[in-house]
Design a protein around this motif. Structure first.
Motif, PDB file in Angstrom:
ATOM      1  N   ILE A 199      -7.112 -34.182 -11.072  1.00  0.00           N
ATOM      2  CA  ILE A 199      -5.786 -33.876 -10.531  1.00  0.00           C
ATOM      3  C   ILE A 199      -5.422 -32.420 -10.804  1.00  0.00           C
ATOM      4  O   ILE A 199      -4.909 -31.705  -9.928  1.00  0.00           O
ATOM      5  CB  ILE A 199      -4.735 -34.819 -11.147  1.00  0.00           C
ATOM      6  CG1 ILE A 199      -5.004 -36.262 -10.716  1.00  0.00           C
ATOM      7  CG2 ILE A 199      -3.327 -34.392 -10.749  1.00  0.00           C
ATOM      8  CD1 ILE A 199      -4.107 -37.284 -11.390  1.00  0.00           C
ATOM      9  N   TYR A 200      -5.708 -31.967 -12.019  1.00  0.00           N
ATOM     10  CA  TYR A 200      -5.426 -30.580 -12.396  1.00  0.00           C
ATOM     11  C   TYR A 200      -6.218 -29.605 -11.524  1.00  0.00           C
ATOM     12  O   TYR A 200      -5.697 -28.576 -11.074  1.00  0.00           O
ATOM     13  CB  TYR A 200      -5.770 -30.398 -13.869  1.00  0.00           C
ATOM     14  CG  TYR A 200      -5.408 -29.054 -14.456  1.00  0.00           C
ATOM     15  CD1 TYR A 200      -4.170 -28.470 -14.235  1.00  0.00           C
ATOM     16  CD2 TYR A 200      -6.309 -28.382 -15.274  1.00  0.00           C
ATOM     17  CE1 TYR A 200      -3.838 -27.252 -14.795  1.00  0.00           C
ATOM     18  CE2 TYR A 200      -5.983 -27.166 -15.845  1.00  0.00           C
ATOM     19  CZ  TYR A 200      -4.748 -26.608 -15.602  1.00  0.00           C
ATOM     20  OH  TYR A 200      -4.435 -25.395 -16.165  1.00  0.00           O
ATOM     21  N   SER A 201      -7.463 -29.944 -11.243  1.00  0.00           N
ATOM     22  CA  SER A 201      -8.314 -29.083 -10.414  1.00  0.00           C
ATOM     23  C   SER A 201      -7.788 -28.993  -8.984  1.00  0.00           C
ATOM     24  O   SER A 201      -7.807 -27.917  -8.371  1.00  0.00           O
ATOM     25  CB  SER A 201      -9.754 -29.619 -10.413  1.00  0.00           C
ATOM     26  OG  SER A 201     -10.608 -28.753  -9.708  1.00  0.00           O
ATOM     27  N   ILE A 202      -7.320 -30.106  -8.447  1.00  0.00           N
ATOM     28  CA  ILE A 202      -6.749 -30.097  -7.093  1.00  0.00           C
ATOM     29  C   ILE A 202      -5.491 -29.238  -7.051  1.00  0.00           C
ATOM     30  O   ILE A 202      -5.250 -28.486  -6.088  1.00  0.00           O
ATOM     31  CB  ILE A 202      -6.444 -31.538  -6.629  1.00  0.00           C
ATOM     32  CG1 ILE A 202      -7.737 -32.332  -6.480  1.00  0.00           C
ATOM     33  CG2 ILE A 202      -5.686 -31.530  -5.304  1.00  0.00           C
ATOM     34  CD1 ILE A 202      -7.532 -33.806  -6.176  1.00  0.00           C
ATOM     35  N   LEU A 203      -4.677 -29.315  -8.103  1.00  0.00           N
ATOM     36  CA  LEU A 203      -3.480 -28.479  -8.181  1.00  0.00           C
ATOM     37  C   LEU A 203      -3.857 -26.998  -8.237  1.00  0.00           C
ATOM     38  O   LEU A 203      -3.244 -26.161  -7.550  1.00  0.00           O
ATOM     39  CB  LEU A 203      -2.656 -28.862  -9.406  1.00  0.00           C
ATOM     40  CG  LEU A 203      -1.353 -28.081  -9.615  1.00  0.00           C
ATOM     41  CD1 LEU A 203      -0.381 -28.364  -8.473  1.00  0.00           C
ATOM     42  CD2 LEU A 203      -0.716 -28.433 -10.956  1.00  0.00           C
ATOM     43  N   ILE A 204      -4.869 -26.666  -9.043  1.00  0.00           N
ATOM     44  CA  ILE A 204      -5.346 -25.281  -9.122  1.00  0.00           C
ATOM     45  C   ILE A 204      -5.877 -24.825  -7.768  1.00  0.00           C
ATOM     46  O   ILE A 204      -5.645 -23.689  -7.332  1.00  0.00           O
ATOM     47  CB  ILE A 204      -6.460 -25.153 -10.188  1.00  0.00           C
ATOM     48  CG1 ILE A 204      -5.903 -25.444 -11.583  1.00  0.00           C
ATOM     49  CG2 ILE A 204      -7.096 -23.767 -10.142  1.00  0.00           C
ATOM     50  CD1 ILE A 204      -4.891 -24.436 -12.067  1.00  0.00           C
ATOM     51  N   MET A 205      -6.580 -25.713  -7.075  1.00  0.00           N
ATOM     52  CA  MET A 205      -7.113 -25.405  -5.747  1.00  0.00           C
ATOM     53  C   MET A 205      -5.977 -25.036  -4.799  1.00  0.00           C
ATOM     54  O   MET A 205      -6.061 -24.043  -4.057  1.00  0.00           O
ATOM     55  CB  MET A 205      -7.883 -26.612  -5.225  1.00  0.00           C
ATOM     56  CG  MET A 205      -8.491 -26.433  -3.857  1.00  0.00           C
ATOM     57  SD  MET A 205      -9.419 -27.926  -3.384  1.00  0.00           S
ATOM     58  CE  MET A 205      -9.848 -27.510  -1.693  1.00  0.00           C
ATOM     59  N   SER A 206      -4.907 -25.812  -4.811  1.00  0.00           N
ATOM     60  CA  SER A 206      -3.751 -25.528  -3.971  1.00  0.00           C
ATOM     61  C   SER A 206      -3.117 -24.191  -4.340  1.00  0.00           C
ATOM     62  O   SER A 206      -2.769 -23.384  -3.458  1.00  0.00           O
ATOM     63  CB  SER A 206      -2.720 -26.650  -4.110  1.00  0.00           C
ATOM     64  OG  SER A 206      -1.525 -26.331  -3.430  1.00  0.00           O
ATOM     65  N   CYS A 207      -2.977 -23.935  -5.635  1.00  0.00           N
ATOM     66  CA  CYS A 207      -2.339 -22.698  -6.097  1.00  0.00           C
ATOM     67  C   CYS A 207      -3.146 -21.466  -5.708  1.00  0.00           C
ATOM     68  O   CYS A 207      -2.583 -20.437  -5.306  1.00  0.00           O
ATOM     69  CB  CYS A 207      -2.126 -22.755  -7.609  1.00  0.00           C
ATOM     70  SG  CYS A 207      -0.876 -23.956  -8.137  1.00  0.00           S
ATOM     71  N   TYR A 208      -4.476 -21.545  -5.825  1.00  0.00           N
ATOM     72  CA  TYR A 208      -5.307 -20.397  -5.463  1.00  0.00           C
ATOM     73  C   TYR A 208      -5.348 -20.193  -3.964  1.00  0.00           C
ATOM     74  O   TYR A 208      -5.383 -19.046  -3.476  1.00  0.00           O
ATOM     75  CB  TYR A 208      -6.725 -20.565  -6.025  1.00  0.00           C
ATOM     76  CG  TYR A 208      -6.896 -19.857  -7.340  1.00  0.00           C
ATOM     77  CD1 TYR A 208      -7.401 -18.572  -7.411  1.00  0.00           C
ATOM     78  CD2 TYR A 208      -6.516 -20.467  -8.537  1.00  0.00           C
ATOM     79  CE1 TYR A 208      -7.528 -17.910  -8.609  1.00  0.00           C
ATOM     80  CE2 TYR A 208      -6.647 -19.823  -9.749  1.00  0.00           C
ATOM     81  CZ  TYR A 208      -7.158 -18.542  -9.789  1.00  0.00           C
ATOM     82  OH  TYR A 208      -7.270 -17.884 -10.978  1.00  0.00           O
TER      83      TYR A 208
ATOM     84  N   VAL B  29      -2.450 -26.715   4.417  1.00  0.00           N
ATOM     85  CA  VAL B  29      -3.508 -27.302   3.593  1.00  0.00           C
ATOM     86  C   VAL B  29      -3.101 -27.279   2.121  1.00  0.00           C
ATOM     87  O   VAL B  29      -3.319 -28.250   1.383  1.00  0.00           O
ATOM     88  CB  VAL B  29      -4.841 -26.556   3.806  1.00  0.00           C
ATOM     89  CG1 VAL B  29      -5.908 -27.094   2.859  1.00  0.00           C
ATOM     90  CG2 VAL B  29      -5.309 -26.698   5.245  1.00  0.00           C
ATOM     91  N   ALA B  30      -2.510 -26.161   1.679  1.00  0.00           N
ATOM     92  CA  ALA B  30      -2.054 -26.065   0.280  1.00  0.00           C
ATOM     93  C   ALA B  30      -1.028 -27.149  -0.024  1.00  0.00           C
ATOM     94  O   ALA B  30      -1.062 -27.784  -1.093  1.00  0.00           O
ATOM     95  CB  ALA B  30      -1.471 -24.684   0.015  1.00  0.00           C
ATOM     96  N   ALA B  31      -0.113 -27.370   0.914  1.00  0.00           N
ATOM     97  CA  ALA B  31       0.886 -28.420   0.719  1.00  0.00           C
ATOM     98  C   ALA B  31       0.239 -29.800   0.703  1.00  0.00           C
ATOM     99  O   ALA B  31       0.619 -30.673  -0.092  1.00  0.00           O
ATOM    100  CB  ALA B  31       1.934 -28.347   1.832  1.00  0.00           C
ATOM    101  N   GLY B  32      -0.774 -30.001   1.551  1.00  0.00           N
ATOM    102  CA  GLY B  32      -1.482 -31.282   1.574  1.00  0.00           C
ATOM    103  C   GLY B  32      -2.188 -31.582   0.264  1.00  0.00           C
ATOM    104  O   GLY B  32      -2.218 -32.737  -0.188  1.00  0.00           O
TER     105      GLY B  32
ATOM    106  N   VAL C  15      -1.204 -30.615  -2.686  1.00  0.00           N
ATOM    107  CA  VAL C  15      -0.173 -31.024  -3.645  1.00  0.00           C
ATOM    108  C   VAL C  15       0.195 -32.487  -3.426  1.00  0.00           C
ATOM    109  O   VAL C  15       0.402 -33.244  -4.390  1.00  0.00           O
ATOM    110  CB  VAL C  15       1.077 -30.124  -3.525  1.00  0.00           C
ATOM    111  CG1 VAL C  15       2.160 -30.590  -4.500  1.00  0.00           C
ATOM    112  CG2 VAL C  15       0.722 -28.672  -3.798  1.00  0.00           C
ATOM    113  N   ILE C  16       0.254 -32.897  -2.172  1.00  0.00           N
ATOM    114  CA  ILE C  16       0.565 -34.296  -1.871  1.00  0.00           C
ATOM    115  C   ILE C  16      -0.518 -35.223  -2.440  1.00  0.00           C
ATOM    116  O   ILE C  16      -0.223 -36.321  -2.933  1.00  0.00           O
ATOM    117  CB  ILE C  16       0.706 -34.487  -0.344  1.00  0.00           C
ATOM    118  CG1 ILE C  16       1.955 -33.748   0.154  1.00  0.00           C
ATOM    119  CG2 ILE C  16       0.806 -35.973   0.012  1.00  0.00           C
ATOM    120  CD1 ILE C  16       2.124 -33.755   1.663  1.00  0.00           C
ATOM    121  N   ILE C  17      -1.779 -34.796  -2.394  1.00  0.00           N
ATOM    122  CA  ILE C  17      -2.861 -35.581  -3.000  1.00  0.00           C
ATOM    123  C   ILE C  17      -2.612 -35.757  -4.500  1.00  0.00           C
ATOM    124  O   ILE C  17      -2.854 -36.830  -5.067  1.00  0.00           O
ATOM    125  CB  ILE C  17      -4.227 -34.908  -2.750  1.00  0.00           C
ATOM    126  CG1 ILE C  17      -4.570 -34.946  -1.257  1.00  0.00           C
ATOM    127  CG2 ILE C  17      -5.331 -35.581  -3.561  1.00  0.00           C
ATOM    128  CD1 ILE C  17      -5.851 -34.206  -0.907  1.00  0.00           C
TER     129      ILE C  17
END
Length: 487
Positions: free
Chosen positions: A69-78, A237-240, A242-244
């Protein structure tokens, strides 16, 4: 507590260390700093003998899930961070068409320096409060709040694009500085469910794998979305992503509930004022104060690359967004190698403190390469690549403090620590942006875009020397527990 009359388990021993640091009023580290006493020596000796494999972690599945989950959040942020320089560049082109390309980049860097720095100040002001809430209500509500703030940040950027007005973005992005509480929530989560101290440093290091995964896939997605005909596809995509994260949260157990069922947890009886705890840390005697100064230094200097790489590589090497995305993806891969392989190997033979000093020296060498990167882009690539040790080094410094913090105050202390680091990042981002902007402008007596790296090279060298002095001066304060990994 009399260690001679009560049998002490590994988990109980950690609690006693924690009580010595935090729970006993204002003397936050007095007992930790005197662990060379006769009463504590058997306890430390017993802990040194405990070297379990990470595969024996009782809640390993929860560790993996929270890092995903943390990695997906970092992915969105980057992904979002890669999109932002283009927002400022487009705004400057629309509103200052008479400027030359170099002047436009200088102006864009000026606007970006505020967006990079102000969120850190928000985190400094309000982060400690969320640390207390984390200890009271759990880590999952804090993660949920972080996801909400990240999503609102993306929405504010979308509104700015539609209105050509940066005010909306600045308001949303400033408030979204509180999404940084996710970092402390994740690390507190790990500490809550970790039975052995040796697992804490290792798992903090493995956080680099989660961060690296986000850095790899975020930029790689950007390579595709930046060339798409769909306007603002990157934002969608970044917003998507975060939804994940929202959907993944229900599958995560509340780590504080797990901790409450274990003997490591004790209801806090002292003040829940986060600023009092921060004050106690800074007013403490011994190495803890100096460890926090090291954390402040590395937080400050970490801003030079993260806030200039986009404009610097565009200006010096004429890189396209695709090339920048591939570059960041490569950095993410190296970051994973450091977190999953390099640092665990070092921790197997060296103490955490020595590995931290090695990290400072590596950062110093990398900055020297970046100072001379005007001669070749390969100097910059190698310097940034090897320099991905830095995020892992930040995590290792936090692990030193987490280990001596009781479960019931993990959120308060770790979030407070990160809030202090956020203030350093605030000034670091401002200094980096202003320095870069000045040395590429017509006001500078000479053209030196790598000036931020040159200045921080000196700071990192002094920090490296300072860390060695600190470890040697306090070498008898607490016998270092070395982490061992059984393959």
């Amino acid at each position: 507590m009399d260690s001679n009359n009560k049998q002490i388990s590994p988990k109980t021993s950690r609690l006693i260390i924690g009580e010595s640091v935090i729970i006993i009023g204002n003397d936050i580290v007095d007992n930790i700093e005197n662990q060379n006493s006769n009463e504590k020596k058997p306890l430390l000796k017993k802990e040194v003998e405990i070297k379990p494999s990470i595969r024996e972690h009782k809640y390993l599945k929860q560790v993996v899930l929270v890092y995903i989950i943390y990695s997906i959040l970092i992915m969105s942020c980057y992904l979002y961070a890669l999109f932002l320089p283009g927002v400022f560049s487009q705004f400057v082109k629309n509103n200052y068409p008479h400027l030359s390309p170099t002047e436009q980049q200088s102006k864009s860097s000026y606007y970006k320096s505020f967006s990079d720095s102000v969120p850190y100040f928000t985190m400094f002001l309000f982060g400690p409060l969320f640390g207390v809430l984390s200890d009271k209500y759990g880590r999952k509500p804090i993660l949920l709040f972080s996801f909400i703030m990240t999503f609102l940040d993306i929405v504010s950027c979308w509104v700015t694009l539609k209105t050509n007005n940066l005010i909306y973005f600045y308001i949303g992005h400033t408030m979204a500085g509180l999404n940084n509480v996710a970092n402390a929530a994740v690390f507190s989560f790990i500490s809550d469910i970790s039975y052995y101290e040796s697992h804490v440093s290792l798992l903090y290091s493995l956080a680099g794998v989660a961060i690296g995964g986000g850095i790899i896939f975020g930029p790689l997605v950007y390579v595709y979305t930046s060339g798409s005909l769909i306007q603002s596809l990157t934002l969608y995509v970044a917003a998507g992503l975060v939804i994940i994260c929202f959907f993944g949260l229900p599958f995560l157990s509340e780590s504080l509930d797990i901790a409450k069922n274990n003997i490591t947890y004790k209801e806090p009886t002292n003040s829940l004022n986060p600023f009092k705890h921060i004050y106690n840390i800074f007013s403490s005697k011994g190495s803890l104060f100096w460890i926090i100064l090291l954390f402040i230094s590395i937080s400050y200097t970490s801003q030079d690359v993260s806030n200039t790489y986009y404009y610097y590589t565009t200006l010096m090497y004429s890189w396209t967004p695709k090339e920048i995305g591939l570059f960041l993806g490569g950095l993410g891969l190296i970051l994973i190698l450091w977190g999953a392989v390099g640092i665990p190997i070092l921790l197997n033979f060296l103490s955490t403190r020595k590995v931290i000093s090695i990290g400072f020296f590596i950062s110093f060498c990398c900055h020297i390469l970046m100072v001379f990167s005007n001669h070749s882009m390969y100097y910059y690539i190698v310097g940034c690549g090897i320099g991905t040790f830095v995020p892992n080094n930040i995590n290792l410094i936090q692990s030193l403090i987490s280990i001596v913090t009781p479960i019931e105050l993990q959120g308060t202390i770790i979030t407070g620590l990160q809030s202090i680091g956020s203030l350093a990042q605030f000034f670091g981002a401002l200094a980096t942006g202003d320095t870069y902007m000045y040395f590429i402008s017509n006001q500078s007596p000479f053209f030196l875009p790598q000036a931020p790296y040159l200045i921080n090279t000196v700071i990192i060298l002094l920090t490296f020397i300072g860390s060695i002095i600190i470890w040697n001066y306090y070498k008898n304060e607490q016998k270092e527990i070395k982490t061992s990994i059984n393959n």
